[in-house]
Design a protein around this motif. Structure first.
Motif, PDB file in Angstrom:
ATOM      1  N   VAL A 537      50.230  39.393  28.943  1.00 41.11           N
ATOM      2  CA  VAL A 537      49.948  39.141  30.357  1.00 41.11           C
ATOM      3  C   VAL A 537      48.449  39.294  30.623  1.00 41.11           C
ATOM      4  O   VAL A 537      47.830  38.447  31.275  1.00 41.11           O
ATOM      5  N   TRP A 538      47.872  40.384  30.105  1.00 43.38           N
ATOM      6  CA  TRP A 538      46.421  40.584  30.280  1.00 43.38           C
ATOM      7  C   TRP A 538      45.623  39.456  29.647  1.00 43.38           C
ATOM      8  O   TRP A 538      44.612  38.998  30.197  1.00 43.38           O
ATOM      9  N   LEU A 539      46.070  38.992  28.497  1.00 40.32           N
ATOM     10  CA  LEU A 539      45.373  37.890  27.828  1.00 40.32           C
ATOM     11  C   LEU A 539      45.352  36.647  28.725  1.00 40.32           C
ATOM     12  O   LEU A 539      44.316  35.999  28.889  1.00 40.32           O
ATOM     13  N   ASN A 540      46.510  36.323  29.310  1.00 43.69           N
ATOM     14  CA  ASN A 540      46.590  35.153  30.205  1.00 43.69           C
ATOM     15  C   ASN A 540      45.753  35.351  31.468  1.00 43.69           C
ATOM     16  O   ASN A 540      45.079  34.424  31.929  1.00 43.69           O
ATOM     17  N   ILE A 541      45.792  36.571  32.017  1.00 41.89           N
ATOM     18  CA  ILE A 541      45.037  36.858  33.243  1.00 41.89           C
ATOM     19  C   ILE A 541      43.539  36.677  33.000  1.00 41.89           C
ATOM     20  O   ILE A 541      42.843  35.989  33.755  1.00 41.89           O
ATOM     21  N   LEU A 542      43.026  37.299  31.944  1.00 38.16           N
ATOM     22  CA  LEU A 542      41.583  37.301  31.694  1.00 38.16           C
ATOM     23  C   LEU A 542      41.070  35.930  31.265  1.00 38.16           C
ATOM     24  O   LEU A 542      40.003  35.478  31.729  1.00 38.16           O
ATOM     25  N   ASN A 543      41.815  35.256  30.380  1.00 43.51           N
ATOM     26  CA  ASN A 543      41.359  33.934  29.938  1.00 43.51           C
ATOM     27  C   ASN A 543      41.400  32.913  31.069  1.00 43.51           C
ATOM     28  O   ASN A 543      40.596  31.979  31.116  1.00 43.51           O
ATOM     29  N   ASP A 544      42.334  33.095  31.995  1.00 46.19           N
ATOM     30  CA  ASP A 544      42.377  32.204  33.159  1.00 46.19           C
ATOM     31  C   ASP A 544      41.236  32.521  34.124  1.00 46.19           C
ATOM     32  O   ASP A 544      40.578  31.620  34.638  1.00 46.19           O
ATOM     33  N   TYR A 545      40.982  33.806  34.339  1.00 47.06           N
ATOM     34  CA  TYR A 545      39.968  34.234  35.317  1.00 47.06           C
ATOM     35  C   TYR A 545      38.557  33.878  34.850  1.00 47.06           C
ATOM     36  O   TYR A 545      37.706  33.499  35.653  1.00 47.06           O
ATOM     37  N   TYR A 546      38.317  34.003  33.530  1.00 48.75           N
ATOM     38  CA  TYR A 546      36.973  33.735  32.992  1.00 48.75           C
ATOM     39  C   TYR A 546      36.929  32.436  32.186  1.00 48.75           C
ATOM     40  O   TYR A 546      36.106  32.293  31.279  1.00 48.75           O
ATOM     41  N   GLN A 547      37.830  31.504  32.546  1.00 52.30           N
ATOM     42  CA  GLN A 547      37.915  30.241  31.808  1.00 52.30           C
ATOM     43  C   GLN A 547      36.554  29.524  31.798  1.00 52.30           C
ATOM     44  O   GLN A 547      35.906  29.366  32.832  1.00 52.30           O
ATOM     45  N   GLY A 548      36.130  29.122  30.588  1.00 47.59           N
ATOM     46  CA  GLY A 548      34.855  28.430  30.450  1.00 47.59           C
ATOM     47  C   GLY A 548      33.652  29.357  30.385  1.00 47.59           C
ATOM     48  O   GLY A 548      32.516  28.895  30.215  1.00 47.59           O
ATOM     49  N   ILE A 549      33.882  30.676  30.552  1.00 51.14           N
ATOM     50  CA  ILE A 549      32.756  31.641  30.519  1.00 51.14           C
ATOM     51  C   ILE A 549      32.934  32.606  29.358  1.00 51.14           C
ATOM     52  O   ILE A 549      32.050  32.749  28.510  1.00 51.14           O
ATOM     53  N   LEU A 550      34.090  33.290  29.324  1.00 51.47           N
ATOM     54  CA  LEU A 550      34.404  34.247  28.258  1.00 51.47           C
ATOM     55  C   LEU A 550      35.789  33.944  27.710  1.00 51.47           C
ATOM     56  O   LEU A 550      36.645  33.401  28.400  1.00 51.47           O
ATOM     57  N   GLU A 551      36.018  34.348  26.454  1.00 50.36           N
ATOM     58  CA  GLU A 551      37.335  34.181  25.855  1.00 50.36           C
ATOM     59  C   GLU A 551      37.765  35.504  25.234  1.00 50.36           C
ATOM     60  O   GLU A 551      36.974  36.199  24.582  1.00 50.36           O
ATOM     61  N   PHE A 552      39.023  35.870  25.445  1.00 55.11           N
ATOM     62  CA  PHE A 552      39.551  37.161  25.002  1.00 55.11           C
ATOM     63  C   PHE A 552      40.666  36.948  23.992  1.00 55.11           C
ATOM     64  O   PHE A 552      41.267  35.876  23.914  1.00 55.11           O
ATOM     65  N   ASN A 553      40.954  38.012  23.204  1.00 56.60           N
ATOM     66  CA  ASN A 553      42.057  37.940  22.248  1.00 56.60           C
ATOM     67  C   ASN A 553      42.891  39.215  22.324  1.00 56.60           C
ATOM     68  O   ASN A 553      42.480  40.230  22.920  1.00 56.60           O
ATOM     69  N   ALA A 606      44.786  43.697  48.295  1.00 61.31           N
ATOM     70  CA  ALA A 606      45.517  42.445  48.136  1.00 61.31           C
ATOM     71  C   ALA A 606      44.902  41.557  47.066  1.00 61.31           C
ATOM     72  O   ALA A 606      45.613  40.891  46.307  1.00 61.31           O
ATOM     73  N   GLU A 607      43.562  41.554  46.987  1.00 60.04           N
ATOM     74  CA  GLU A 607      42.886  40.707  46.003  1.00 60.04           C
ATOM     75  C   GLU A 607      43.255  41.117  44.585  1.00 60.04           C
ATOM     76  O   GLU A 607      43.516  40.273  43.722  1.00 60.04           O
ATOM     77  N   SER A 608      43.319  42.422  44.340  1.00 58.26           N
ATOM     78  CA  SER A 608      43.705  42.919  43.021  1.00 58.26           C
ATOM     79  C   SER A 608      45.150  42.579  42.702  1.00 58.26           C
ATOM     80  O   SER A 608      45.497  42.189  41.582  1.00 58.26           O
ATOM     81  N   ALA A 609      46.038  42.716  43.722  1.00 51.75           N
ATOM     82  CA  ALA A 609      47.451  42.405  43.529  1.00 51.75           C
ATOM     83  C   ALA A 609      47.637  40.939  43.158  1.00 51.75           C
ATOM     84  O   ALA A 609      48.378  40.604  42.225  1.00 51.75           O
ATOM     85  N   GLU A 610      46.954  40.043  43.878  1.00 51.11           N
ATOM     86  CA  GLU A 610      47.071  38.617  43.581  1.00 51.11           C
ATOM     87  C   GLU A 610      46.513  38.294  42.199  1.00 51.11           C
ATOM     88  O   GLU A 610      47.051  37.439  41.484  1.00 51.11           O
ATOM     89  N   PHE A 611      45.438  38.980  41.804  1.00 49.90           N
ATOM     90  CA  PHE A 611      44.832  38.817  40.480  1.00 49.90           C
ATOM     91  C   PHE A 611      45.855  39.108  39.380  1.00 49.90           C
ATOM     92  O   PHE A 611      45.982  38.374  38.403  1.00 49.90           O
ATOM     93  N   LEU A 612      46.619  40.169  39.560  1.00 50.77           N
ATOM     94  CA  LEU A 612      47.618  40.571  38.563  1.00 50.77           C
ATOM     95  C   LEU A 612      48.874  39.710  38.626  1.00 50.77           C
ATOM     96  O   LEU A 612      49.479  39.378  37.602  1.00 50.77           O
TER      97      LEU A 612
END
Length: 635
Positions: A537-553, A606-612
């Protein structure tokens, strides 16, 4: 078919009401005595009932159900125009009830097999998909029914016309056979097929048109019943008919189909005979071009009587001859039986209950509301007028209508937005009832937004629907103070430890100490909820949030979780979020990206909740401890 919207004009205290209705939940109306609750339910009876009661001024009559101060036809039409509905042309001296009925695609298939009038078939065809509007006007001891249909600028009412008149229009408009759609692709054109072709050639618009129910038309509309505790034998039999409808249909539908087939054959034979003697008829009535008939064999089905056998009786006894108490018990048991055998399906019945809590003790009230809730999920739409705080306690807040009389003496209805509006509508105090069954205590703003969404994802219902109040203690440092306040508020009610479920980050357990932890306290993660969220879940959250900037594994995410302090109180920098933020900053530096130029992950509210929540969208993404807390709430 169910009622989605009812509009009431000039009926007693209901000078103007426009109500949206639920199909799958009881529609609850609350308010003080003489606020108009019963009048609202009786308006439904005026719209759909078989024998509605309406009083008009007239010879020997000194009371009228017409509002004292009428809303004018101009204002009525302004309201209808605002709802994109056709206008009426009658005078002001009328009570008008308008209903929006909604039906399913499966019901449409069943309508095809019914011998419906051309007027109803044309209205169904003309209205938006799966919507039918019907209106009833009461005036001068008369009642008129209307449907919305497509009609010419100069009204023709072809659905009521003779075959000769329809054929005349076909010739007048020079409509060819190719322009008439033959639905069966064989045989002669039906009158309805000709009507469709004629209106297709004309400049038409939607209008309210006069309508008279055909014998089979009533099978389309839901059956309405208004119940109170002065239940008559007729109402008990009506309830029994509703409950046994499937059993009746199993035997009556083949008979109805046979009757319809026989009626068609008889109609063909009669019309053939009319054709043979048409020349003789024309000799006498020279203006008659042709003559035909419609044949309908009426097949009625109902339970005609109910018998009961009592322990001290010598055989079955007519229920009609029994006391009111036993009649009420039989009626209650029939409704209970309806709920126990209920299956989801199209709405066939609309049942209105006027103060059904009368004569019921609190436990029975709860049981009865559960029964009404269950039948509402099947083929019964329910309406309830009540003073019962128990009924209200078990209702969805957004399905409760507050009914009150304004200073001008007329009824207004509004949805209850919050508990305050419930208290105001019933004129109750805090001590009169506790609205929620249980309370879920969380510690921060993020959980305030996150937890309700996860609960609905896990259970399919909202916290409000399950009578659960969410309380935010707004931080670990306010735990002791807020716990004392909660215990004091609930002190006069059921023991607070039975009502309160606590859902906290695990670091709270180190704050309050393990000695005060109870089985109603649930602590999430090693330190907090963020480190309990799955690596994928964290992988999908972070790669979506930083798409085109950072990549996580996954290896990175797992290593950050391993860095979180275990089994002890710790500093903030030893928790997952600070570790994650530090790692993102380092990742930017290693990629030659200016850290201050990239967006930061939200950390609260709310912003954090929507992020997750973007990727916490299935049940298996919800942390186990949170699900355990939800299970405890529902016990």
């Amino acid at each position: 078919m169910h009622i989605a919207n009812i509009i009431i004009f000039n009926y007693r205290s209901c000078k103007f009401l426009d109500l949206e209705l639920s199909r799958e939940h009881p529609n609850v109306f609350i308010g003080l005595n003489d606020s108009g609750k019963s009048t609202v339910l009786q308006a439904f009876d005026l719209l759909l009932g078989n024998k509605p009661k309406y009083s008009s001024y007239g010879e020997g009559s000194y009371k009228s159900d017409l509002s004292n101060s009428l809303i004018s036809i101009e204002k009525i039409n302004a309201i209808l125009e605002n709802k994109d509905l056709p206008l009426f042309g009658f005078s002001d001296d009328s009570t008008l009830i308008i209903g929006k009925l909604v039906y399913s695609d499966d019901e449409v298939e069943k309508y095809i097999d019914l011998n419906l009038t051309a007027a109803l078939k044309w209205s169904i065809e003309c209205n938006p998909t799966n919507v039918l509007w019907i209106a009833k006007r009461y005036y001068n001891n008369r009642v008129q029914t209307y449907l919305i249909s497509s009609e010419a600028d100069e009204p023709l009412e072809l659905w009521n016309a003779t075959q000769a008149t329809i054929n005349g229009k076909i010739r007048e408009l020079a409509i060819t056979n190719e322009e008439i759609e033959n639905e069966n692709r064989r045989g002669r054109f039906s009158n309805f097929e000709k009507i469709r072709a004629v209106y297709g050639k004309l400049n038409c618009s939607l209008k309210w048109v006069d309508y008279n129910f055909g014998k089979s038309d009533k099978d389309v509309f839901p059956s309405f019943s208004l119940f109170d505790w002065h239940t008559s034998l007729e109402e008990i039999i009506s309830t029994a008919n509703a409950i046994m409808q499937e059993e009746i249909n199993e035997h009556i539908i083949p008979i109805k189909q046979l009757a319809n087939d026989s009626a068609r054959k008889a109609e063909e034979a009669i019309n053939q005979k009319f054709g043979e003697i048409s020349s003789i008829i024309k000799e006498v009535a020279k203006e008659v071009e042709g003559i035909s008939s419609k044949v309908h064999f009426d097949v009625k089905e109902k339970i005609s009587d109910i018998m009961v056998t009592k322990t001290n009786s010598d055989g079955p006894i007519h229920l009609e001859n029994q006391g009111e108490g036993l009649k009420r018990q039989i009626w209650f048991s029939l409704i209970k039986a309806k709920a126990s055998t209920q299956e989801e399906g199209e709405t066939k019945f609309v049942w209105a209950f006027d103060e059904p809590e009368t004569h019921l003790y609190p436990g029975a009230q709860r049981e009865f509301f559960d029964i009404l809730n269950k039948i509402s999920l099947g083929n019964v739409q329910t309406l309830i007028s009540t003073h019962s705080t128990i009924f209200i306690d078990k209702s969805n807040l957004d399905k409760i209508n507050s009914v009150k009389k304004e200073n001008n003496g007329y009824t207004e209805i509004n949805f209850c937005k919050d508990i305050d509006s419930i208290f105001l509508s019933l004129s109750v105090k805090n001590s009169d009832f506790l609205f929620y069954n249980k309370f879920l205590i969380v510690e921060g703003d993020t959980e305030l937004y996150l937890v309700p969404q996860l609960y609905e994802l896990y259970t399919g219902k909202s916290l409000i629907a399950d009578n659960i109040q969410l309380l935010n203690i707004q931080g670990k440092n306010k735990w002791n103070e807020n716990k004392r306040i909660i215990d004091k508020v609930l002190g006069d009610f059921k023991k607070s430890e039975d009502q309160l479920i606590f859902l906290f980050d695990n670091d709270m357990s180190f704050e309050i100490g393990r000695g005060v932890v109870t089985e109603n306290m649930f602590f999430v993660g090693e330190q907090d909820i963020e480190d309990s969220i799955g690596d994928e879940v964290w992988l999908n959250i972070l790669n979506d949030y930083y798409q085109g900037i950072l990549e996580f594994n996954l290896e990175e995410i797992n290593s950050w979780k391993e860095s979180v302090a275990k089994n002890a109180k710790c500093n903030d920098y030893e928790k997952f979020y600070p570790i994650l933020k530090k790692a993102i900053k380092l990742k930017c530096e290693n990629s030659n990206i200016e850290y201050d130029s990239v967006k930061k992950i939200p950390s609260k509210g709310a912003e954090s909740a929507e992020f997750l929540l973007k990727f916490m969208n299935t049940e298996n993404t919800i942390p186990l401890k949170i699900k355990e807390a939800f299970d405890k709430l529902r016990v």
